[in-house]
Write an enzyme that holds these catalytic residues in place. Sequence first.
Site, PDB file in Angstrom:
ATOM      1  N   GLU A  34       9.571   1.533  11.016  1.00  0.00           N
ATOM      2  CA  GLU A  34      10.507   2.418  10.999  1.00  0.00           C
ATOM      3  C   GLU A  34       9.908   3.706  11.066  1.00  0.00           C
ATOM      4  O   GLU A  34       9.324   4.225   9.912  1.00  0.00           O
ATOM      5  CB  GLU A  34      11.321   2.146   9.351  1.00  0.00           C
ATOM      6  CG  GLU A  34      12.823   2.857   9.456  1.00  0.00           C
ATOM      7  CD  GLU A  34      12.517   4.258   8.774  1.00  0.00           C
ATOM      8  OE1 GLU A  34      12.826   5.136   9.582  1.00  0.00           O
ATOM      9  OE2 GLU A  34      12.257   4.243   7.330  1.00  0.00           O
TER      10      GLU A  34
ATOM     11  N   LYS B  72       0.985  -1.384  -0.090  1.00  0.00           N
ATOM     12  CA  LYS B  72       0.009  -0.127  -0.124  1.00  0.00           C
ATOM     13  C   LYS B  72       0.865   1.085   0.158  1.00  0.00           C
ATOM     14  O   LYS B  72       1.447   1.613   1.002  1.00  0.00           O
ATOM     15  CB  LYS B  72      -0.810  -0.020   1.204  1.00  0.00           C
ATOM     16  CG  LYS B  72      -2.163   0.735   1.076  1.00  0.00           C
ATOM     17  CD  LYS B  72      -2.129   2.263   0.805  1.00  0.00           C
ATOM     18  CE  LYS B  72      -1.667   2.804   2.159  1.00  0.00           C
ATOM     19  NZ  LYS B  72      -1.833   4.312   1.886  1.00  0.00           N
TER      20      LYS B  72
ATOM     21  N   CYS C 161      13.529  10.909   7.141  1.00  0.00           N
ATOM     22  CA  CYS C 161      13.506  10.422   8.671  1.00  0.00           C
ATOM     23  C   CYS C 161      14.756  10.428   9.396  1.00  0.00           C
ATOM     24  O   CYS C 161      14.886  10.523  10.524  1.00  0.00           O
ATOM     25  CB  CYS C 161      12.674   9.057   8.887  1.00  0.00           C
ATOM     26  SG  CYS C 161      13.676   7.732   8.040  1.00  0.00           S
TER      27      CYS C 161
ATOM     28  N   GLU D 182      10.192  16.968  15.450  1.00  0.00           N
ATOM     29  CA  GLU D 182      10.821  16.948  14.185  1.00  0.00           C
ATOM     30  C   GLU D 182      10.549  17.924  13.129  1.00  0.00           C
ATOM     31  O   GLU D 182       9.055  17.858  12.802  1.00  0.00           O
ATOM     32  CB  GLU D 182      10.670  15.471  13.711  1.00  0.00           C
ATOM     33  CG  GLU D 182      11.458  15.110  12.289  1.00  0.00           C
ATOM     34  CD  GLU D 182      11.228  13.775  12.121  1.00  0.00           C
ATOM     35  OE1 GLU D 182      12.187  12.934  11.338  1.00  0.00           O
ATOM     36  OE2 GLU D 182      10.374  12.978  12.378  1.00  0.00           O
TER      37      GLU D 182
END
Length: 503
Positions: free
Chosen positions: A273, A195, A307, A405
């Site tokens: 992750e 997906k 990331c 972040e």
Amino acid sequence: MMYAINRCRVTNVIMSNVRSMHLLKEKAFVNGKWSAAENQQTFDVYNPANGKVVGSVPDMDVSDANLAIKAASEAFETWKLTTAKERSKLLRKWFDLLEANAEGIAEIMTAESGKPLTEAKGEVVYGNAFIEWFSEEARRINGEIIPSPVATRKILVEKFPIGVVGLITPWNFPHAMITRKAGAALAAGCTCVIKPAEDTPLTALAICQLAHEAGFPEGVLNVITCDRKNAPDIGKLLCTSPNVAGISFTGSTYVGKLLNQQCAPHIKRVGLELGGNAPFIIFDSANIDKAVQGALASKFRNCGQTCVSANRFLVQENVYDEFVNKFTEEIKKMSIGDGVNPGVNVGPLINEMQFNKVYTMVEDAKKLGATIKTGGQPIENLGKLFYTPTVITNVSASMQVYNEEVFGPVATIIKFQSEEEVLKVANNTERGLAGYFYSQDISQIFRVSKLLEVGMVGINEGLISTVEAPFGGIKESGIGREGSHYGIDEYTYIKYMCVGNLG
């Protein structure tokens, strides 16, 4: 969507190269066939640089996802019986086709993600390498014979594929995050339901077309597409279906926690992750010129939307001014614009939601007294999603940019005095994906690399991702590892067999 719909097809928008055309797919891929949604609904994919429609793909729902799961489950019954050599050969064919079509894949990626074409080409090289790597690792999923305490018994250990796996991938690396997961899963003997992110499904479909050409059997590799409104239900189905053995997800920590909760009652294999909050530390002994170049690579790749991007720059007081000045001057030289234009190294943010997040965080810092050394505003003449590469100093703990972040082209710089102090700041976060530091002191290098609470450490290096190394974090940055020989472990289980009465 904030843009008025412009029905230019991808053929008019980006592609002058005929090699790209057969890769542009506007159907999902289920059980070896290009498929529309059962409800016949579609959604548009936009180019974030100019707001034009790149293509339209099926807006699938749980009924379509169930069909993909069923196809993968049926295919698993024969795929799990293939030999490692057979799987290796198919993966190698896929890799060869990916290499031959690298330019076309990169063009599609730039069109739907906005990243500069040079970066897209780099991702294709990186992503393809996972298929090459796992084509080789497929033949090294080794078992073990363990010495038995009983003379008439033999203890055998063998690894087997876990079954159907759901792979939920992000928009920031639409090629590499699929190949890193699917390459390992297929090598292990699992079948896949992928997906992709709603912002970047066309790259996923392009590489699936090449897997189809490579000859993977029907149902082994499936790609379902859906818009944002259907994503939660499809994600939940993948987590709760009894026919799905495991989930691998790359994305936000919030969504990762939700998926983990949904998998828990079913005791599924979970690989996550998730988000980072990477410190980038420059000690007094650092080579400042190299630290500046490493900082640029780590922070501004993909417009800061990675990331493992450096999120907090922590600079020791004796080199603080030198680093800030050199870093700021290099940032001012950056070329910003549509990724298809030559020389551009910073493109747009992916969508309006991400743009608004970056804008709000910088405005909050301004309001609370931060200093904007460069940037700090949108670039409206380029488009609605462009934001200037920004350097912020005089940052305090009360500001959003200090604690969260950014996931954008914004560098916050904080001064520190001692190693002990900076380690407390660096580790004072719930995240622990990557961390970086620059030092020429060998004792400090080993000491700090041990004490940084992250899964990956870049030492005098701003780019650390490679197929040979295990990728993943600790704390709330994830579970499990991807890439390297460890990556296949997420898709296998260990079976112990005791053969008795050998006499």
